[in-house]
Scaffold this active site. Sequence first.
Site, PDB file in Angstrom:
ATOM      1  N   SER A  38       6.603 -18.046 -47.650  1.00 50.55           N
ATOM      2  CA  SER A  38       6.895 -16.646 -47.346  1.00 50.55           C
ATOM      3  C   SER A  38       5.850 -15.782 -48.045  1.00 50.55           C
ATOM      4  O   SER A  38       4.670 -16.129 -48.071  1.00 50.55           O
ATOM      5  CB  SER A  38       8.326 -16.297 -47.783  1.00 50.55           C
ATOM      6  N   SER A  39       6.238 -14.666 -48.616  1.00 53.92           N
ATOM      7  CA  SER A  39       5.306 -13.755 -49.286  1.00 53.92           C
ATOM      8  C   SER A  39       6.092 -12.735 -50.072  1.00 53.92           C
ATOM      9  O   SER A  39       7.236 -12.409 -49.724  1.00 53.92           O
ATOM     10  CB  SER A  39       4.424 -13.052 -48.255  1.00 53.92           C
TER      11      SER A  39
ATOM     12  N   TYR B 106       4.513  -8.183 -40.557  1.00 55.52           N
ATOM     13  CA  TYR B 106       4.230  -9.235 -41.537  1.00 55.52           C
ATOM     14  C   TYR B 106       5.363  -9.328 -42.556  1.00 55.52           C
ATOM     15  O   TYR B 106       5.919 -10.406 -42.801  1.00 55.52           O
ATOM     16  CB  TYR B 106       2.900  -8.948 -42.233  1.00 55.52           C
TER      17      TYR B 106
ATOM     18  N   LYS C 189       8.216 -12.380 -42.940  1.00 58.60           N
ATOM     19  CA  LYS C 189       8.224 -13.129 -44.193  1.00 58.60           C
ATOM     20  C   LYS C 189       9.609 -13.073 -44.837  1.00 58.60           C
ATOM     21  O   LYS C 189      10.082 -14.050 -45.424  1.00 58.60           O
ATOM     22  CB  LYS C 189       7.153 -12.583 -45.142  1.00 58.60           C
TER      23      LYS C 189
END
Length: 253
Positions: A138-139, A152, A156
């Site tokens: 993920s982020s 984005y 994520k």
Amino acid sequence: MDLGLKGRNVLITGGTKGIGRQCAEIFAEEGANVAICARDNAGVTETLAVLKTKGVTAIGRGVDVANGHALQSWVKDSAAALNGIDIVVGNVSALAVSEDEVAWDASFEVDMMHSVRLVNSAMPFLQRSNAAAITLISSVSGREVDFTGPAYGAFKAALVHYAQGLAMKLAGSGIRANTVSPGNTYFPGGVWENIERNNPDLFSEALAANPTGRMGRPEEIARGVVFLSSPASSFTTGTNLVIDGALTKGVQL
């Protein structure tokens, strides 16, 4: 510490550069057999040559993970060649940070659906493993709103939710599911090197936001991925491991 990875079979999407490449190398150093895919055929060939020097089986193929059929075929063929799958690492991202519909489409097909298809294709093989693990990248952009585009960050975050659901659903089957959320990670040929060259103001802003005074290195993220995926972390499931050098300010409860 023995991570219990010797002889295990690991599939990694996007395994030729950055975090994915470092995951592949560390898994191989720990004695795991590795299958990688990436869009860059030359990168796959070069990476496999390095992995094979570590004394493990290493296979790979050029695959566009947005192509569901190609991704599913790679998973099945890799399982046949390795005689099973113990661990899958979904690492590919479209890195679609614009605010148009193209970014939403790309993020859905690449970040989200590639992960879903990877898991679904590997599931029959994971069910036969006694150390099955799913780790999705993920982020920190999924944790808080930052300068990346809305698509984005949204997808994520969705990956974390998806993995948490898998963890609960599959716990009784002995299959673990987790996510790793990296902070800004710098490596040659990566997005931050490109930003450093072409948008120095944004790079300076992002660098200044890192309390450590630097961005992360791929191997620092990969070590967390490998440990979390390994039998040594056998009671960890449904977790989002943040590796960001204290970049994000939100408290994860």
